[in-house]
Write a protein that holds these residues in place. Structure first.
Motif, short mmCIF file in Angstrom:
data_model
loop_
_atom_site.label_atom_id
_atom_site.label_comp_id
_atom_site.label_asym_id
_atom_site.label_seq_id
_atom_site.Cartn_x
_atom_site.Cartn_y
_atom_site.Cartn_z
N ILE A 63 -12.47 -0.56 -14.62
CA ILE A 63 -11.09 -0.34 -15.06
C ILE A 63 -10.43 0.76 -14.23
CG2 ILE A 63 -9.68 0.45 -16.99
CD1 ILE A 63 -11.59 -1.02 -18.84
N ILE A 64 -11.19 1.79 -13.90
CA ILE A 64 -10.65 2.89 -13.09
C ILE A 64 -10.28 2.39 -11.70
CG2 ILE A 64 -11.22 5.09 -11.99
CD1 ILE A 64 -12.91 5.69 -14.51
N ALA A 65 -11.15 1.58 -11.10
CA ALA A 65 -10.87 1.03 -9.77
C ALA A 65 -9.64 0.12 -9.81
CB ALA A 65 -12.08 0.26 -9.26
N LEU A 66 -9.50 -0.67 -10.86
CA LEU A 66 -8.33 -1.55 -11.00
C LEU A 66 -7.06 -0.73 -11.14
CD1 LEU A 66 -7.37 -4.48 -11.34
CD2 LEU A 66 -7.68 -4.19 -13.80
N TRP A 67 -7.11 0.32 -11.95
CA TRP A 67 -5.95 1.18 -12.12
C TRP A 67 -5.56 1.83 -10.80
CZ3 TRP A 67 -4.88 6.33 -11.34
CH2 TRP A 67 -3.68 6.79 -11.88
N LYS A 68 -6.55 2.30 -10.04
CA LYS A 68 -6.25 2.92 -8.75
C LYS A 68 -5.56 1.94 -7.81
CE LYS A 68 -9.80 6.48 -8.47
NZ LYS A 68 -11.02 6.90 -7.77
N ASP A 69 -6.04 0.70 -7.80
CA ASP A 69 -5.44 -0.30 -6.91
C ASP A 69 -4.02 -0.65 -7.32
OD1 ASP A 69 -7.72 -0.41 -5.41
OD2 ASP A 69 -8.54 -2.18 -6.43
N GLU A 70 -3.78 -0.82 -8.63
CA GLU A 70 -2.47 -1.28 -9.09
C GLU A 70 -1.47 -0.15 -9.31
OE1 GLU A 70 -3.15 -3.55 -12.59
OE2 GLU A 70 -4.13 -5.19 -11.52
N GLN A 71 -1.86 0.89 -9.98
CA GLN A 71 -0.92 1.93 -10.39
C GLN A 71 -0.80 3.08 -9.40
OE1 GLN A 71 1.06 1.63 -13.08
NE2 GLN A 71 0.18 -0.39 -13.36
N TRP A 72 -1.92 3.53 -8.87
CA TRP A 72 -1.89 4.73 -8.04
C TRP A 72 -1.07 4.51 -6.78
CZ3 TRP A 72 -2.12 9.60 -8.63
CH2 TRP A 72 -2.29 10.44 -7.56
N SER A 73 -1.17 3.33 -6.18
CA SER A 73 -0.40 3.07 -4.97
C SER A 73 1.10 3.10 -5.26
CB SER A 73 -0.82 1.74 -4.36
OG SER A 73 -0.58 0.70 -5.27
N VAL A 74 1.51 2.65 -6.44
CA VAL A 74 2.93 2.68 -6.81
C VAL A 74 3.37 4.13 -7.04
CG1 VAL A 74 4.59 1.99 -8.57
CG2 VAL A 74 2.85 0.38 -7.80
N MET A 75 2.54 4.90 -7.71
CA MET A 75 2.89 6.28 -8.02
C MET A 75 2.85 7.17 -6.79
SD MET A 75 0.81 6.64 -11.62
CE MET A 75 0.45 8.31 -11.30
N ASN A 76 2.03 6.84 -5.82
CA ASN A 76 1.81 7.71 -4.67
C ASN A 76 2.61 7.27 -3.45
OD1 ASN A 76 0.63 9.96 -3.60
ND2 ASN A 76 -1.17 8.90 -2.86
N ARG A 77 3.68 6.54 -3.67
CA ARG A 77 4.52 6.12 -2.56
C ARG A 77 5.22 7.30 -1.93
NH1 ARG A 77 8.30 1.55 -4.78
NH2 ARG A 77 7.13 1.78 -6.66
N GLY A 78 5.50 7.19 -0.65
CA GLY A 78 6.23 8.25 0.04
C GLY A 78 7.67 8.32 -0.44
N ARG A 79 8.26 9.50 -0.35
CA ARG A 79 9.65 9.68 -0.76
C ARG A 79 10.57 9.38 0.40
NH1 ARG A 79 9.68 15.42 -3.58
NH2 ARG A 79 10.06 15.90 -1.43
N ARG A 80 11.83 9.08 0.05
CA ARG A 80 12.82 8.86 1.11
C ARG A 80 13.04 10.16 1.85
NH1 ARG A 80 17.96 6.04 -1.51
NH2 ARG A 80 18.23 8.21 -2.03
N THR A 81 13.14 10.07 3.15
CA THR A 81 13.38 11.28 3.94
C THR A 81 14.86 11.48 4.23
OG1 THR A 81 13.02 10.05 5.98
CG2 THR A 81 11.12 11.17 5.02
N TRP A 82 15.66 10.45 4.01
CA TRP A 82 17.08 10.57 4.26
C TRP A 82 17.85 9.86 3.18
CZ3 TRP A 82 21.09 7.15 4.91
CH2 TRP A 82 22.29 7.69 5.36
N ALA A 83 18.91 10.47 2.70
CA ALA A 83 19.78 9.85 1.71
C ALA A 83 21.20 10.24 2.03
CB ALA A 83 19.40 10.30 0.30
N PRO A 84 22.16 9.34 1.86
CA PRO A 84 23.55 9.68 2.16
C PRO A 84 24.09 10.69 1.16
CG PRO A 84 23.42 7.54 1.14
CD PRO A 84 22.01 7.98 1.38
N GLY A 85 25.08 11.45 1.59
CA GLY A 85 25.75 12.38 0.69
C GLY A 85 25.23 13.79 0.82
#
Length: 95
Positions: A63-85
């Protein structure tokens, strides 16, 4: 006293904490330390913080491995480096 373990000093588990060591030093030698004080002293004599060697009884590695594959990658996405305004309230965003 540290070699005898925490149970010899009255604690039921087998884990030394800096707060417990500070209490032992206070009772034995009459010297008060903050929680960080015994940590510095322990490192000088070659001791380090203890980490539990056992894992939780209800731990399910699949279950831990499944959670890491599905949830952790979504949570650990890189942030935008540029935004208008502009983040400043006093300066309107340039078009």
């Amino acid at each position: 006293m540290l070699d005898a373990g925490p149970s010899a000093s009255g604690w039921s588990d087998q884990c030394w904490t800096t707060a417990r060591i500070a209490e032992i030093v206070r009772l034995r030698f009459g010297v008060d330390y903050t929680v960080a004080g015994p940590d510095l002293l322990l490192h000088r004599i070659g001791w380090s913080a203890q980490v539990l060697s056992r894992t939780a009884t209800g731990r399910d590695e699949a279950i831990i491995a499944l959670w890491k594959d599905e949830q952790w990658s979504v949570m650990n996405r890189g942030r935008r480096t540029w935004a208008p305004g502009s983040a400043a309230r006093t300066r309107p965003a340039s078009a």
